[in-house]
Design a protein around this motif. Structure first.
Motif, PDB file in Angstrom:
ATOM      1  N   UNK A 174       0.737  -1.153   0.077  1.00 31.49           N
ATOM      2  CA  UNK A 174       0.141  -0.074  -0.110  1.00 31.49           C
ATOM      3  C   UNK A 174       0.924   1.284  -0.136  1.00 31.49           C
ATOM      4  N   UNK A 175       2.105   1.296   0.442  1.00 32.71           N
ATOM      5  CA  UNK A 175       2.775   2.462   0.550  1.00 32.71           C
ATOM      6  C   UNK A 175       3.454   2.612  -0.629  1.00 32.71           C
ATOM      7  N   UNK A 176       4.018   1.711  -1.218  1.00 38.60           N
ATOM      8  CA  UNK A 176       4.599   1.665  -2.642  1.00 38.60           C
ATOM      9  C   UNK A 176       3.486   2.079  -3.467  1.00 38.60           C
ATOM     10  N   UNK A 182       0.811   9.074  -6.104  1.00 40.61           N
ATOM     11  CA  UNK A 182       1.131  10.477  -5.713  1.00 40.61           C
ATOM     12  C   UNK A 182       2.115  11.170  -6.662  1.00 40.61           C
ATOM     13  N   UNK A 183       3.165  10.296  -6.968  1.00 44.60           N
ATOM     14  CA  UNK A 183       4.107  10.749  -7.920  1.00 44.60           C
ATOM     15  C   UNK A 183       3.605  10.898  -9.084  1.00 44.60           C
ATOM     16  N   UNK A 184       2.710  10.127  -9.711  1.00 47.05           N
ATOM     17  CA  UNK A 184       2.146  10.239 -10.839  1.00 47.05           C
ATOM     18  C   UNK A 184       1.195  11.574 -11.044  1.00 47.05           C
ATOM     19  N   UNK A 185       0.464  11.488  -9.903  1.00 49.28           N
ATOM     20  CA  UNK A 185      -0.592  12.798  -9.892  1.00 49.28           C
ATOM     21  C   UNK A 185       0.224  14.129 -10.147  1.00 49.28           C
ATOM     22  N   UNK A 186       1.499  14.109  -9.481  1.00 46.52           N
ATOM     23  CA  UNK A 186       2.407  15.327  -9.401  1.00 46.52           C
ATOM     24  C   UNK A 186       2.860  15.437 -11.168  1.00 46.52           C
ATOM     25  N   UNK A 187       3.646  14.244 -11.563  1.00 43.37           N
ATOM     26  CA  UNK A 187       4.247  14.704 -13.028  1.00 43.37           C
ATOM     27  C   UNK A 187       3.073  14.922 -14.000  1.00 43.37           C
ATOM     28  N   UNK A 188       1.884  14.160 -13.974  1.00 48.89           N
ATOM     29  CA  UNK A 188       0.792  14.415 -15.028  1.00 48.89           C
ATOM     30  C   UNK A 188       0.321  15.828 -14.592  1.00 48.89           C
ATOM     31  N   UNK A 323      -7.667  14.482   0.168  1.00 49.82           N
ATOM     32  CA  UNK A 323      -8.511  13.109  -0.044  1.00 49.82           C
ATOM     33  C   UNK A 323      -9.239  13.374  -1.346  1.00 49.82           C
ATOM     34  N   UNK A 324      -9.742  14.327  -1.585  1.00 53.77           N
ATOM     35  CA  UNK A 324     -10.817  14.775  -2.647  1.00 53.77           C
ATOM     36  C   UNK A 324     -10.005  14.678  -3.961  1.00 53.77           C
ATOM     37  N   UNK A 325      -8.922  15.430  -4.013  1.00 53.35           N
ATOM     38  CA  UNK A 325      -7.970  15.594  -5.212  1.00 53.35           C
ATOM     39  C   UNK A 325      -7.280  14.070  -5.623  1.00 53.35           C
ATOM     40  N   UNK A 326      -6.783  13.481  -4.543  1.00 51.55           N
ATOM     41  CA  UNK A 326      -6.131  12.365  -4.858  1.00 51.55           C
ATOM     42  C   UNK A 326      -6.966  11.125  -5.296  1.00 51.55           C
ATOM     43  N   UNK A 327      -8.384  11.204  -4.349  1.00 48.68           N
ATOM     44  CA  UNK A 327      -9.410  10.462  -4.707  1.00 48.68           C
ATOM     45  C   UNK A 327      -9.897  10.219  -6.161  1.00 48.68           C
ATOM     46  N   UNK A 328      -9.919  11.540  -6.544  1.00 50.35           N
ATOM     47  CA  UNK A 328     -10.251  11.427  -8.186  1.00 50.35           C
ATOM     48  C   UNK A 328      -8.962  11.110  -8.925  1.00 50.35           C
ATOM     49  N   UNK A 329      -7.729  11.407  -8.692  1.00 48.74           N
ATOM     50  CA  UNK A 329      -6.644  10.875  -9.421  1.00 48.74           C
ATOM     51  C   UNK A 329      -6.506   9.384  -9.178  1.00 48.74           C
ATOM     52  N   UNK A 330      -6.756   9.035  -8.008  1.00 42.79           N
ATOM     53  CA  UNK A 330      -6.613   7.433  -7.830  1.00 42.79           C
ATOM     54  C   UNK A 330      -7.778   6.614  -8.852  1.00 42.79           C
ATOM     55  N   UNK A 339      -6.231   4.644  -0.899  1.00 44.72           N
ATOM     56  CA  UNK A 339      -7.000   6.055  -0.347  1.00 44.72           C
ATOM     57  C   UNK A 339      -7.606   5.747   0.936  1.00 44.72           C
ATOM     58  N   UNK A 340      -8.128   4.773   1.271  1.00 46.14           N
ATOM     59  CA  UNK A 340      -8.691   4.233   2.658  1.00 46.14           C
ATOM     60  C   UNK A 340      -7.736   4.608   3.725  1.00 46.14           C
ATOM     61  N   UNK A 341      -6.402   4.275   3.307  1.00 47.99           N
ATOM     62  CA  UNK A 341      -5.370   4.710   4.558  1.00 47.99           C
ATOM     63  C   UNK A 341      -4.696   5.741   4.368  1.00 47.99           C
ATOM     64  N   UNK A 342      -5.241   6.735   3.853  1.00 44.49           N
ATOM     65  CA  UNK A 342      -4.468   7.864   3.295  1.00 44.49           C
ATOM     66  C   UNK A 342      -3.580   8.484   4.236  1.00 44.49           C
ATOM     67  N   UNK A 343      -4.261   8.788   5.480  1.00 41.04           N
ATOM     68  CA  UNK A 343      -3.515   9.658   6.535  1.00 41.04           C
ATOM     69  C   UNK A 343      -2.393   8.934   7.046  1.00 41.04           C
ATOM     70  N   UNK A 344      -2.554   7.564   7.334  1.00 40.07           N
ATOM     71  CA  UNK A 344      -1.407   6.692   7.781  1.00 40.07           C
ATOM     72  C   UNK A 344      -0.263   6.732   6.858  1.00 40.07           C
ATOM     73  N   UNK A 345      -0.839   6.465   5.331  1.00 39.26           N
ATOM     74  CA  UNK A 345       0.329   5.931   4.399  1.00 39.26           C
ATOM     75  C   UNK A 345       0.817   7.602   4.220  1.00 39.26           C
ATOM     76  N   UNK A 346       0.439   8.615   4.316  1.00 39.67           N
ATOM     77  CA  UNK A 346       1.020   9.635   4.017  1.00 39.67           C
ATOM     78  C   UNK A 346       2.137   9.886   5.181  1.00 39.67           C
ATOM     79  N   UNK A 347       1.704   9.854   6.268  1.00 39.78           N
ATOM     80  CA  UNK A 347       2.659  10.039   7.418  1.00 39.78           C
ATOM     81  C   UNK A 347       3.767   9.186   7.357  1.00 39.78           C
ATOM     82  N   UNK A 348       3.724   7.908   6.988  1.00 39.01           N
ATOM     83  CA  UNK A 348       4.720   6.857   6.851  1.00 39.01           C
ATOM     84  C   UNK A 348       5.738   7.208   5.770  1.00 39.01           C
TER      85      UNK A 348
END
Length: 369
Positions: A174-176, A182-188, A323-330, A339-348
């Protein structure tokens, strides 16, 4: 007084995060994927391998089965010490559109994937090149058709999406996949804005003239990594670059199975980004800084109960926006489950990236095999 200053800094951080997630990332997340008319542009699919016998056995036949009228496959063996070359030679006999490039050990360029890729690009007989890695496979038989459909007379660089396979019940997976999303949303997003800064070698395409316009990899040949992102950082611009993220255009790779292996892989990626153009380094650094401060500052403010209602509201607002922005991208990239794990994954991920940055200050990451 200090807490008041920290509070207003936090307000500014949330505003910057809003700008990133809605204004910038929204250029990708909130726009529908464009379905272009299929073209019949002659394509050279380029795969560079070093000691990838198991992977090429599985994945090269999938490339050969692509539903496309005019393409060749350039298989580059970069002085492998396993059975990769033997397997490539067998494929060359089996498939009429497979061409083999053998790279011998060269002391000046030992272990440098860019040297091997340069030989493969020069050997390609088609003007349009489509790249993937030896450990990748396309999600459909229309991969070439989808990626090539985005070429026009002006758009001669196409950035695609390279996903990782899903492993059930694996938090590391899930982290990977979250980091990849996130990287793809950024470079796209930045490419759509007109400021392309990177692409991934697992799935990207460009016209051969773009390679020679910047003298290939010569400006960063001594940097072992970056055959994809450093090239795009140098060659791509507002006029010549577009993106492709239709589901049939994705490629998939097997993700790392241990945190140590993934950490080592990310060290290479992060070290390469230090060679980006100043603006690109600035915007990436600013995003990371606002991410980490959006976590640390509210912890400090809430521990002193300073304006705690306002702080808590800003924290909630920032998470909803992200969450909304990444949700549409995801949803576009078939990664909604992470995205269900978003807060935890982001911190890690944030603190892993900080660890990588500090580690790279004291030692150099391992390069091409």
């Amino acid at each position: 007084m200090i807490l008041a200053v920290l509070f207003w800094i936090f307000v500014a951080i949330v505003a910057l995060q809003f700008a990133y997630y809605i204004v910038i990332f929204g250029k990708f997340s909130f726009v529908k994927a464009k379905k272009n008319n299929l073209k019949k542009i002659p394509i050279s699919v380029i795969v560079c391998a070093k000691n990838e016998a198991e992977n090429v056995t599985k994945y090269v036949p999938l490339l050969a089965q692509q539903n496309y009228p005019d393409f060749e496959i350039i298989l580059i063996d970069d002085a492998s010490s396993d059975a990769t070359l033997d397997i490539f030679e067998a494929f060359e006999k089996e498939y009429s559109n497979v061409r083999l490039v053998k790279v011998a050990n060269n002391e000046a360029f030992w272990g440098n994937k860019k040297f091997a890729l340069t030989l493969g690009i020069k050997a390609a007989t088609k003007e349009y090149l489509l790249f993937t890695d030896a450990d990748c496979y396309p999600t459909s038989t229309n991969w070439i058709a989808e990626m090539s459909s985005h070429f026009t007379l002006q758009k001669t660089i196409v950035l695609g999406y390279g996903a990782y396979e899903k492993i059930p019940n694996s938090f590391l997976n899930k982290i990977i996949r979250f980091e990849t999303l996130l990287t793809a949303v950024q470079y796209f997003s930045w490419a759509r804005i007109g400021q392309p800064y990177m692409g991934i070698g697992r799935n990207m395409a460009y016209k051969k003239e773009e390679f020679f316009n910047v003298n290939g990899f010569i400006d960063h040949m001594k940097i072992r990594s970056g055959d994809d992102d450093l090239f795009i950082n140098q060659a791509a611009n507002r006029k010549n670059t577009t993106v492709c993220y239709t589901p049939e255009s994705f490629t998939y790779s097997e993700p790392k199975k241990t945190f140590t292996d993934w950490f080592t892989q990310k060290r290479r990626h992060v070290s390469t980004s230090s060679y980006y153009k100043p603006f690109d380094k600035m915007q990436l650094g600013l995003f990371f800084l606002t991410q980490i401060l959006s976590i640390l500052l509210p912890i400090v403010l809430l521990s002193f109960q300073f304006q705690w209602i306002a702080v808590a509201s800003l924290v909630a607002f920032r998470y909803v926006v992200a969450w909304i922005s990444l949700g549409f991208g995801a949803a576009k990239l078939n990664e909604k489950d992470v995205l269900i794990w978003f807060p935890v994954l982001e911190i890690v991920l944030i603190f892993t990236q900080l660890n990588i940055f500090i580690t790279n200050l004291f030692s150099k990451p391992v390069r091409w095999k």
